[in-house]
Design an enzyme around this catalytic site. Structure first.
Site, PDB file in Angstrom:
ATOM      1  N   CYS A   1      -3.415   0.482   6.889  1.00 49.81           N
ATOM      2  CA  CYS A   1      -3.489  -0.417   8.049  1.00 49.81           C
ATOM      3  C   CYS A   1      -4.163   0.238   9.252  1.00 49.81           C
ATOM      4  O   CYS A   1      -4.883  -0.405   9.999  1.00 49.81           O
ATOM      5  CB  CYS A   1      -2.095  -0.857   8.428  1.00 49.81           C
ATOM      6  SG  CYS A   1      -0.974   0.536   8.593  1.00 49.81           S
TER       7      CYS A   1
ATOM      8  N   GLU B   1       4.731  -4.749  11.831  1.00 50.71           N
ATOM      9  CA  GLU B   1       3.698  -3.717  11.638  1.00 50.71           C
ATOM     10  C   GLU B   1       2.567  -4.384  10.882  1.00 50.71           C
ATOM     11  O   GLU B   1       2.688  -4.630   9.678  1.00 50.71           O
ATOM     12  CB  GLU B   1       4.267  -2.545  10.819  1.00 50.71           C
ATOM     13  CG  GLU B   1       5.357  -1.761  11.519  1.00 50.71           C
ATOM     14  CD  GLU B   1       4.855  -0.984  12.715  1.00 50.71           C
ATOM     15  OE1 GLU B   1       3.627  -0.848  12.881  1.00 50.71           O
ATOM     16  OE2 GLU B   1       5.698  -0.523  13.500  1.00 50.71           O
TER      17      GLU B   1
ATOM     18  N   GLU C   1       7.852   1.823  14.726  1.00 48.77           N
ATOM     19  CA  GLU C   1       8.602   2.535  13.704  1.00 48.77           C
ATOM     20  C   GLU C   1       8.504   4.027  14.015  1.00 48.77           C
ATOM     21  O   GLU C   1       7.630   4.463  14.760  1.00 48.77           O
ATOM     22  CB  GLU C   1       8.037   2.236  12.307  1.00 48.77           C
ATOM     23  CG  GLU C   1       8.254   0.775  11.949  1.00 48.77           C
ATOM     24  CD  GLU C   1       8.069   0.439  10.477  1.00 48.77           C
ATOM     25  OE1 GLU C   1       7.041   0.843   9.901  1.00 48.77           O
ATOM     26  OE2 GLU C   1       8.948  -0.240   9.919  1.00 48.77           O
TER      27      GLU C   1
ATOM     28  N   ASN D   1       0.800  -1.236   0.000  1.00 47.55           N
ATOM     29  CA  ASN D   1       0.000   0.000   0.000  1.00 47.55           C
ATOM     30  C   ASN D   1       0.831   1.284   0.000  1.00 47.55           C
ATOM     31  O   ASN D   1       0.413   2.282  -0.571  1.00 47.55           O
ATOM     32  CB  ASN D   1      -1.011  -0.019   1.159  1.00 47.55           C
ATOM     33  CG  ASN D   1      -0.355  -0.175   2.504  1.00 47.55           C
ATOM     34  OD1 ASN D   1       0.801  -0.584   2.606  1.00 47.55           O
ATOM     35  ND2 ASN D   1      -1.089   0.149   3.541  1.00 47.55           N
TER      36      ASN D   1
HETATM   37  P1  NAD Z   1       0.957  -9.595   3.186  1.00 47.93           P
HETATM   38  O1  NAD Z   1       1.006 -10.025   4.595  1.00 47.93           O
HETATM   39  O2  NAD Z   1       0.255 -10.441   2.204  1.00 47.93           O
HETATM   40  O3  NAD Z   1       2.456  -9.422   2.616  1.00 47.93           O
HETATM   41  C1  NAD Z   1       3.378  -8.559   3.200  1.00 47.93           C
HETATM   42  C2  NAD Z   1       4.785  -8.949   2.770  1.00 47.93           C
HETATM   43  O4  NAD Z   1       5.151 -10.178   3.382  1.00 47.93           O
HETATM   44  C3  NAD Z   1       4.960  -9.162   1.266  1.00 47.93           C
HETATM   45  O5  NAD Z   1       6.188  -8.604   0.865  1.00 47.93           O
HETATM   46  C4  NAD Z   1       4.984 -10.671   1.145  1.00 47.93           C
HETATM   47  O6  NAD Z   1       5.703 -11.144   0.016  1.00 47.93           O
HETATM   48  C5  NAD Z   1       5.695 -11.063   2.423  1.00 47.93           C
HETATM   49  N1  NAD Z   1       5.450 -12.420   2.885  1.00 47.93           N
HETATM   50  C6  NAD Z   1       4.339 -13.195   2.707  1.00 47.93           C
HETATM   51  N2  NAD Z   1       4.503 -14.376   3.313  1.00 47.93           N
HETATM   52  C7  NAD Z   1       5.731 -14.375   3.891  1.00 47.93           C
HETATM   53  C8  NAD Z   1       6.465 -15.320   4.672  1.00 47.93           C
HETATM   54  N3  NAD Z   1       5.965 -16.515   4.974  1.00 47.93           N
HETATM   55  N4  NAD Z   1       7.692 -14.975   5.116  1.00 47.93           N
HETATM   56  C9  NAD Z   1       8.208 -13.759   4.835  1.00 47.93           C
HETATM   57  N5  NAD Z   1       7.566 -12.819   4.092  1.00 47.93           N
HETATM   58  C10 NAD Z   1       6.335 -13.127   3.630  1.00 47.93           C
HETATM   59  O7  NAD Z   1       0.395  -8.113   3.237  1.00 47.93           O
HETATM   60  P2  NAD Z   1      -0.085  -7.192   2.019  1.00 47.93           P
HETATM   61  O8  NAD Z   1      -1.317  -7.813   1.449  1.00 47.93           O
HETATM   62  O9  NAD Z   1       1.070  -6.901   1.132  1.00 47.93           O
HETATM   63  O10 NAD Z   1      -0.455  -5.835   2.770  1.00 47.93           O
HETATM   64  C11 NAD Z   1      -1.663  -5.617   3.402  1.00 47.93           C
HETATM   65  C12 NAD Z   1      -1.548  -5.896   4.883  1.00 47.93           C
HETATM   66  O11 NAD Z   1      -0.477  -5.148   5.445  1.00 47.93           O
HETATM   67  C13 NAD Z   1      -2.788  -5.461   5.649  1.00 47.93           C
HETATM   68  O12 NAD Z   1      -3.115  -6.416   6.617  1.00 47.93           O
HETATM   69  C14 NAD Z   1      -2.358  -4.174   6.315  1.00 47.93           C
HETATM   70  O13 NAD Z   1      -3.075  -3.844   7.459  1.00 47.93           O
HETATM   71  C15 NAD Z   1      -0.924  -4.435   6.595  1.00 47.93           C
HETATM   72  N6  NAD Z   1      -0.168  -3.182   6.715  1.00 47.93           N
HETATM   73  C16 NAD Z   1       0.295  -2.799   7.950  1.00 47.93           C
HETATM   74  C17 NAD Z   1       0.969  -1.600   8.116  1.00 47.93           C
HETATM   75  C18 NAD Z   1       1.487  -1.168   9.461  1.00 47.93           C
HETATM   76  O14 NAD Z   1       2.397  -0.340   9.507  1.00 47.93           O
HETATM   77  N7  NAD Z   1       0.970  -1.664  10.567  1.00 47.93           N
HETATM   78  C19 NAD Z   1       1.175  -0.778   7.008  1.00 47.93           C
HETATM   79  C20 NAD Z   1       0.699  -1.185   5.764  1.00 47.93           C
HETATM   80  C21 NAD Z   1       0.027  -2.397   5.639  1.00 47.93           C
END
Ligand code: NAD
Length: 487
Positions: free
Chosen positions: A283, A249, A461, A152
């Site tokens: 998020c 996060e 962060e 995002n």
């Molecule tokens: P996601 O969890 O699908 O993926 C996030 C990242 O993790 C990607 O780069 C993915 O390739 C990697 N990943 C997936 N499986 C993994 C594993 N087993 N080991 C290591 N890395 C792995 O998330 P998304 O769909 O890209 O993003 C949306 C989510 O992120 C939402 O839940 C949102 O709330 C959260 N988010 C949180 C914050 C925050 O700062 N708290 C900010 C932005 C988004």
């Protein structure tokens, strides 16, 4: 392809390809068109990235902190000079309107680099008087840190992880989300141009398994993930198995509580920002909007009126205020939740389905959607949707709304609207959330620590707080007298 990078990865200060890696496209969400094709990192590439980081880190850790700070501040200047081009790239990769990316993505990254660049020379230990003898502490880097990004806020996430990691003398291997792989490569180039030694910041592309390989690598000390709660659990368990430090996060379903004395227009503005900015893909969004019954209908009328002013359309047009969702799977997921909301009996105030943008028939557009009369147990009120779907819930009593706001596994953020300053602080004190706002929502200046309670994360962060998560303290006892022993 209109955004094809020079190669898929950036390792040791240059672009590197991995022809044997699994190919994947970057899709422009407004048209469905492939704008770049990349290869995920194979094992050799992961090894090369970690090896480059190990070498780079030695040079970087020996660089005086004030000099490290200068490099970060120079990178901030370059990000600002190239803000438009970087914003256009971010819009192509994410579909977020240029109106937003021009102010919220590379710009926030630049703020972050500037902030930590300024802190660089101030990171000191302490002197502990032991009455003659003394001890002192030093703040030392962890070594090679892995950053893993969500889709995002791609360049913002890369900067929010890299800046505190680098200022502490660490090197980083960053894996962007496979959905938005492009801007991290530009950021890596900019760091090199700003004078960062080769290998200190590397980018490798790929899916979850590449992230997992990086975390498990014996020469990696720490992982910082931005992603969903299920991914966070997998990353935490892998990091635990290998005894690696982890900052997480994660997601949320945050409450925004609007009391009956609130300024209704400001509260409506906040609810819009908390649900529709970045097409709801944030998020910390306040997706459970609790509105006091005394002002509920007035609030909903204003919300529906103002939601009608949203401009859905070409994200590259600066008058567009809502772009498409990031991908077809995300579109299907969000449309699914809109149907669930209707089936669960919530009252649809506006939106509720896909949106036709005549010039962009293949874009992943949905209407900004508001459900009212939402009940706590409904799935739309409990699960993170990550799209422009606002749930409005009623309340009458302060204690009751606090208990309901806290009745969730998440704890990322929360907001309160009231003119009663004591109530504002009393309520915020009771909310189980890491990042809170009074009479506004979703502002995340770099100076303010950001992160979650409960299942929304571990660690922080931004702000001084992030330094704790990218450094370790060495204590040194200095004996000024003789050493006594039993014999
Ligand atoms: P996601 O969890 O699908 O993926 C996030 C990242 O993790 C990607 O780069 C993915 O390739 C990697 N990943 C997936 N499986 C993994 C594993 N087993 N080991 C290591 N890395 C792995 O998330 P998304 O769909 O890209 O993003 C949306 C989510 O992120 C939402 O839940 C949102 O709330 C959260 N988010 C949180 C914050 C925050 O700062 N708290 C900010 C932005 C988004």
């Amino acid at each position: 392809m209109r955004a094809q990078p020079k190669a898929s990865h950036y390792i040791g200060g240059r672009y590197v390809e991995s022809p044997e890696g699994h190919p994947f496209p970057s899709i422009y969400p407004a048209t469905g068109e492939a704008i770049a094709s990349l290869n995920s990192a194979d094992e050799k590439t992961v090894e090369a990235a970690v090896a480059a980081a190990v070498e780079g880190q030695k040079i970087w850790a020996a660089t005086p902190p004030a000099e490290r700070g200068r490099v970060l501040r120079k990178a901030a200047d370059i990000l600002r000079e190239r803000n438009r081009a970087l914003s256009e790239l971010e819009t192509l990769d994410t579909g977020k309107p240029l109106q937003e990316t021009l102010v919220a993505d590379a710009a926030s990254g630049a703020d972050c680099l500037e902030y930590y660049g300024g802190l660089a020379a101030t990171l000191t230990g302490e002197h502990i008087d032991l009455g003659g003898s003394f001890a002192f502490t030093k703040r030392e880097p962890l070594g090679v840190c892995v950053g893993i990004g969500a889709w995002n806020y791609p360049i913002q996430i890369a900067c929010w992880k890299a800046a505190p990691a680098l200022v502490c003398g660490n090197a980083m291997v960053f894996k962007p989300s496979e959905v938005t792989p492009l801007s991290a490569l530009q950021f890596a180039e900019i760091l090199t141009e700003a004078g960062l030694p080769d290998g200190v910041f590397n980018v490798v592309q790929g899916f979850g398994e590449v992230g997992a390989q990086l975390i498990a690598h014996p020469q990696v000390a720490k992982v910082s993930l931005t992603g969903s709660v299920p991914t966070g659990a997998k990353v935490a368990s892998l990091a635990g198995e290998h005894l690696k430090k982890a900052t997480l996060e994660l997601g949320g379903k945050s409450p925004l509580i609007v009391f009956d004395d609130a300024d209704v227009d400001n509260a409506v503005s906040a609810a819009i920002n908390a649900n529709f900015y970045s097409t709801g893909q944030i998020c910390s969004n306040g997706t459970r909007v609790f509105v006091h019954t005394a002002i509920k209908e007035r609030f909903l009328d204003r919300l529906a009126e103002r939601s009608a002013n949203a401009v859905l359309g070409d994200p590259m047009d600066e008058t567009t205020s809502i772009g498409p969702l990031v991908s077809k799977p995300q579109l299907d997921k969000v449309l699914g939740y809109m149907e669930i909301g209707k089936q669960e009996g919530a009252r649809l105030v506006c939106g509720g389905g896909s949106a036709d943008v005549a010039a962009l028939p293949d874009g992943f557009f949905v209407q900004p959607t508001v459900f009212a009369d939402v009940k706590d147990g409904m799935r739309i009120a409990c699960e993170e949707i990550f799209g422009p779907v606002m749930c409005v819930l009623d309340f009458d009593d302060e204690d009751d709304v606090v208990a309901r706001a806290n009745d969730t596994v998440f704890g990322l953020a929360a907001g309160v609207f009231t003119k009663d300053i004591q109530r504002a602080h009393r309520v915020i004190d009771q909310l189980e959330a890491g990042t809170c706002w009074i009479n506004t929502y979703n502002l995340t200046p770099i100076e303010m620590p950001f992160g979650g309670y409960k299942k929304s994360g571990i660690g922080r962060e931004n702000g001084h707080a992030a330094i704790e998560y990218y450094s370790q303290i060495k204590s040194v006892y200095v004996e000024m007298g003789d050493v006594e022993a039993a014999f």
